[in-house]
Scaffold this motif. Structure first.
Motif, PDB file in Angstrom:
ATOM      1  N   TYR A  72     -20.768 -13.773  24.912  1.00  0.00           N
ATOM      2  CA  TYR A  72     -19.326 -13.713  25.153  1.00  0.00           C
ATOM      3  C   TYR A  72     -18.665 -12.661  24.270  1.00  0.00           C
ATOM      4  O   TYR A  72     -17.848 -11.861  24.744  1.00  0.00           O
ATOM      5  N   CYS A  73     -19.007 -12.656  22.982  1.00  0.00           N
ATOM      6  CA  CYS A  73     -18.395 -11.699  22.063  1.00  0.00           C
ATOM      7  C   CYS A  73     -18.805 -10.266  22.400  1.00  0.00           C
ATOM      8  O   CYS A  73     -17.994  -9.325  22.273  1.00  0.00           O
ATOM      9  N   ALA A  74     -20.056 -10.091  22.836  1.00  0.00           N
ATOM     10  CA  ALA A  74     -20.502  -8.744  23.212  1.00  0.00           C
ATOM     11  C   ALA A  74     -19.708  -8.211  24.394  1.00  0.00           C
ATOM     12  O   ALA A  74     -19.452  -6.999  24.495  1.00  0.00           O
ATOM     13  N   ILE A  75     -19.303  -9.104  25.301  1.00  0.00           N
ATOM     14  CA  ILE A  75     -18.521  -8.680  26.467  1.00  0.00           C
ATOM     15  C   ILE A  75     -17.031  -8.608  26.138  1.00  0.00           C
ATOM     16  O   ILE A  75     -16.355  -7.620  26.431  1.00  0.00           O
ATOM     17  N   ALA A  79     -16.644  -2.180  23.078  1.00  0.00           N
ATOM     18  CA  ALA A  79     -15.871  -0.931  23.047  1.00  0.00           C
ATOM     19  C   ALA A  79     -15.697  -0.423  24.464  1.00  0.00           C
ATOM     20  O   ALA A  79     -16.668  -0.277  25.214  1.00  0.00           O
ATOM     21  N   ARG A  80     -14.448  -0.139  24.840  1.00  0.00           N
ATOM     22  CA  ARG A  80     -14.151   0.334  26.189  1.00  0.00           C
ATOM     23  C   ARG A  80     -13.976   1.848  26.199  1.00  0.00           C
ATOM     24  O   ARG A  80     -13.756   2.458  25.139  1.00  0.00           O
ATOM     25  N   PRO A  81     -14.085   2.460  27.367  1.00  0.00           N
ATOM     26  CA  PRO A  81     -13.909   3.914  27.440  1.00  0.00           C
ATOM     27  C   PRO A  81     -12.566   4.351  26.826  1.00  0.00           C
ATOM     28  O   PRO A  81     -11.514   3.772  27.121  1.00  0.00           O
ATOM     29  N   GLY A  82     -12.625   5.328  25.958  1.00  0.00           N
ATOM     30  CA  GLY A  82     -11.416   5.834  25.319  1.00  0.00           C
ATOM     31  C   GLY A  82     -11.101   5.181  23.992  1.00  0.00           C
ATOM     32  O   GLY A  82     -10.213   5.660  23.264  1.00  0.00           O
ATOM     33  N   ASP A  83     -11.788   4.074  23.656  1.00  0.00           N
ATOM     34  CA  ASP A  83     -11.550   3.428  22.364  1.00  0.00           C
ATOM     35  C   ASP A  83     -12.076   4.315  21.241  1.00  0.00           C
ATOM     36  O   ASP A  83     -13.128   4.943  21.352  1.00  0.00           O
ATOM     37  N   SER A  84     -11.343   4.338  20.175  1.00  0.00           N
ATOM     38  CA  SER A  84     -11.779   5.096  19.001  1.00  0.00           C
ATOM     39  C   SER A  84     -11.297   4.376  17.751  1.00  0.00           C
ATOM     40  O   SER A  84     -10.377   3.560  17.798  1.00  0.00           O
ATOM     41  N   GLY A  85     -11.938   4.663  16.632  1.00  0.00           N
ATOM     42  CA  GLY A  85     -11.550   4.003  15.391  1.00  0.00           C
ATOM     43  C   GLY A  85     -12.269   2.690  15.212  1.00  0.00           C
ATOM     44  O   GLY A  85     -13.048   2.247  16.068  1.00  0.00           O
TER      45      GLY A  85
END
Length: 253
Positions: A72-75, A79-85
């Motif tokens: 659950y936590c992995a999903i 990190a989604r496309p465009g995420d940074s930091g």
């Protein structure tokens, strides 16, 4: 309520829902497996099966909780496309959770030590102590065969184990060479056969049958003992008391 707390509450709620769904599926599969349990052919087999069933229910619940949380936590926090930091929520540890998990682990293991551990052993030992006139069968193991003798019946060195139903049997275990393990799967218990040591295993068969009718009713070495280990087995036949007396009269000297 802050946005961070609100998000954590939603995440926890989602985890609870995922755990409930996972539990329903996993416990359903476990129930199916338990309903199709292999043959329970002795009093001892029912005791060990009850213990195993209890531990299966418990293990499934814990596995779904731990494994489901990881998935659950992995999903949920991937990190989604465009995420940074860095991640929005990141902690090295959470004291209350660590303490809770430690206390629960200790409590579960202590409880399992009492039941089914001590309770089951007391039941098995009780059968042994209450057996007033057990049938004594000498079992000799060697690479890679089993031989059986019935000292009180005058039967020696037969390659087939024949026993009466409903009577407690005292198997006296010896080995001529290396370690082996005496095991009849349908009887639910087994014991190591150790060089230079005489050991006892008490079994009370409750189901008529033979290796021909059910392969679970067979003597099988369950401890790797050399090249011939997989074939170190012997046929078993569980007879009525009358049929066993007839067999004894036909095979005794």
């Amino acid at each position: 309520m802050s946005a961070r707390t609100e998000n954590l509450v939603k995440a926890f709620g989602g985890l609870v829902v995922a755990w409930i769904i996972g539990m329903a599926i996993a416990e359903g599969l476990a129930a199916y497996g338990i309903d199709h349990w292999p043959l329970l052919g002795s009093v001892q087999a029912h005791i060990t099966a009850d213990a195993t069933t209890y531990l299966i229910w418990q293990a499934v619940a814990i596995y779904v909780l731990v494994g489901g949380t990881i998935v659950y936590c992995a999903i949920r926090f991937r990190a989604r496309p465009g995420d940074s930091g860095p991640p929005a929520y990141q902690r090295r540890y959470f004291g209350p959770f660590v303490i809770f998990w430690l206390v629960m682990s200790i409590a579960i293991n202590l409880a399992n030590t009492i039941y089914p551990g001590m309770v089951g052993l007391e039941q098995l030992w009780g059968i042994q102590m209450q057996a007033k006139h057990p049938l004594v069968v000498d079992v000799t193991a060697q690479q890679w065969k089993w031989t059986f003798s019935y000292p009180k019946q005058g039967i020696t060195d037969v390659s087939k184990l024949v026993v009466p139903v409903g009577r407690t049997i005292d198997f006296v275990l010896r080995t001529k060479d290396v370690m082996h393990d005496f095991w009849v799967p349908a009887w639910g218990v087994k014991k190591d056969v150790i060089p230079n040591e005489i050991r006892h295993l008490y079994v009370t068969p409750t189901v008529l049958g033979s290796t021909k009718t059910n392969p679970m009713i067979r003597v099988q070495c369950s401890l790797i003992c050399g090249n011939g280990h997989p074939m170190m087995r012997a046929p078993v036949e569980v007879l009525t008391k009358a049929a066993f007396k007839t067999w004894v009269s036909n095979n005794s000297f």
